[in-house]
Scaffold this active site. Structure first.
Site, PDB file in Angstrom:
ATOM      1  N   ASP A  14     -42.861  -1.112 -10.452  1.00  0.00           N
ATOM      2  CA  ASP A  14     -43.103  -1.752 -11.754  1.00  0.00           C
ATOM      3  C   ASP A  14     -44.284  -2.890 -11.079  1.00  0.00           C
ATOM      4  O   ASP A  14     -44.188  -3.444 -10.093  1.00  0.00           O
ATOM      5  CB  ASP A  14     -41.969  -2.650 -11.788  1.00  0.00           C
ATOM      6  CG  ASP A  14     -40.781  -2.103 -12.441  1.00  0.00           C
ATOM      7  OD1 ASP A  14     -41.333  -0.724 -12.656  1.00  0.00           O
ATOM      8  OD2 ASP A  14     -39.725  -2.560 -12.689  1.00  0.00           O
ATOM      9  N   ASP A 134     -34.348   1.432 -24.994  1.00  0.00           N
ATOM     10  CA  ASP A 134     -33.655   0.222 -24.469  1.00  0.00           C
ATOM     11  C   ASP A 134     -32.497  -0.038 -25.235  1.00  0.00           C
ATOM     12  O   ASP A 134     -32.721  -0.400 -26.509  1.00  0.00           O
ATOM     13  CB  ASP A 134     -34.648  -0.741 -24.165  1.00  0.00           C
ATOM     14  CG  ASP A 134     -35.987  -0.388 -23.438  1.00  0.00           C
ATOM     15  OD1 ASP A 134     -35.867   0.615 -22.687  1.00  0.00           O
ATOM     16  OD2 ASP A 134     -36.725  -0.985 -23.731  1.00  0.00           O
TER      17      ASP A 134
END
Length: 241
Positions: A14, A134
């Protein structure tokens, strides 16, 4: 051919301000920093990673791609598949990345707001679109997990498969980043709704969690904090499979 002929453990890389970070519950300000992305990527590939999961966090928060230099350096440095998400909002964005060596593009908010974008990219580059779903409290959420959509994850996954998605990335927001373990039921529900690979993400704290997600039918699992914090090594996870 499936993107994941065998179950894979995929390390997360990330990116924020050009560095590797891990957030808790996806919230800015919670990040822990882990240095240079190329060093991290090379370390994971040396340990056996066949795929890397890159997320441009600045791009995700701001709605347009950032960290392009870091992404490019990783793609050039490693001999592994790279899937990238964060700030990819248009067909041109996605195609540009694919032509620059990214293997799969991950679409979240864009796919929810403009589902047809999935088909447009897939028609040019079949199998390269991963739709990111998500889920929080059983509902698909967008905009950095702040807005509910009213969509059921399993139903949404089926819809995107019909539109040409090559895989689904299912993130369980309820457990993401907490290092407290996974929930298999939500993953199993999505897996049973589609015939394309489902990549599970969120909550992995141990090798048992990795095995539980595999047994729930996932084709791969993205692991971030647990690897960076040394809860287990990638070598150990691969050996356990």
């Amino acid at each position: 051919m499936s993107a994941f002929p065998e179950f894979e453990v995929i390390p997360a890389v990330d990116l924020q301000d050009g560095e590797v970070v891990q957030l808790v519950q996806g919230e800015r300000g919670t990040e822990k920093r882990y240095g240079d992305p190329v060093e991290a990527a090379e370390r994971w590939v040396d340990q056996g990673a066949e795929t890397l999961h890159l997320v441009d966090l600045d791009g995700a928060f701001e709605g347009e791609r950032a960290n392009a230099d870091a992404v490019e350096r990783v793609v050039e440095a490693v001999d592994a598949d790279v899937q990238l998400g964060g700030g990819i909002r248009t067909v041109d964005d996605a195609v540009d990345l694919l032509e620059r060596g990214v293997d799969r593009v991950i679409l979240g908010t864009a796919a929810v707001e403009e589902p047809e974008i999935v088909g447009e990219i897939s028609s040019e580059h079949p199998g390269t679109v991963v739709v990111s779903l998500d889920a929080k409290d059983g509902e698909v959420v967008v905009e950095g997990w702040t807005e509910g959509t009213g969509l059921d994850p399993a139903e949404a996954a089926g819809r995107y498969e019909d539109l040409g998605a090559g895989a689904i990335l299912f993130t369980d927001v309820d457990v993401e980043g907490r290092l407290e373990g996974v929930q298999t039921e939500p993953v199993r529900n999505v897996v049973e709704a589609v015939d394309i690979p489902v990549i599970a993400s969120g909550g992995v704290a141990s090798i048992d969690d990795v095995l539980a997600l595999r047994d729930a039918g996932a084709s791969a699992v993205v692991v971030g904090s647990a690897l960076y914090e040394g809860e287990f090594t990638l070598d150990e996870a691969i050996a356990a499979l």
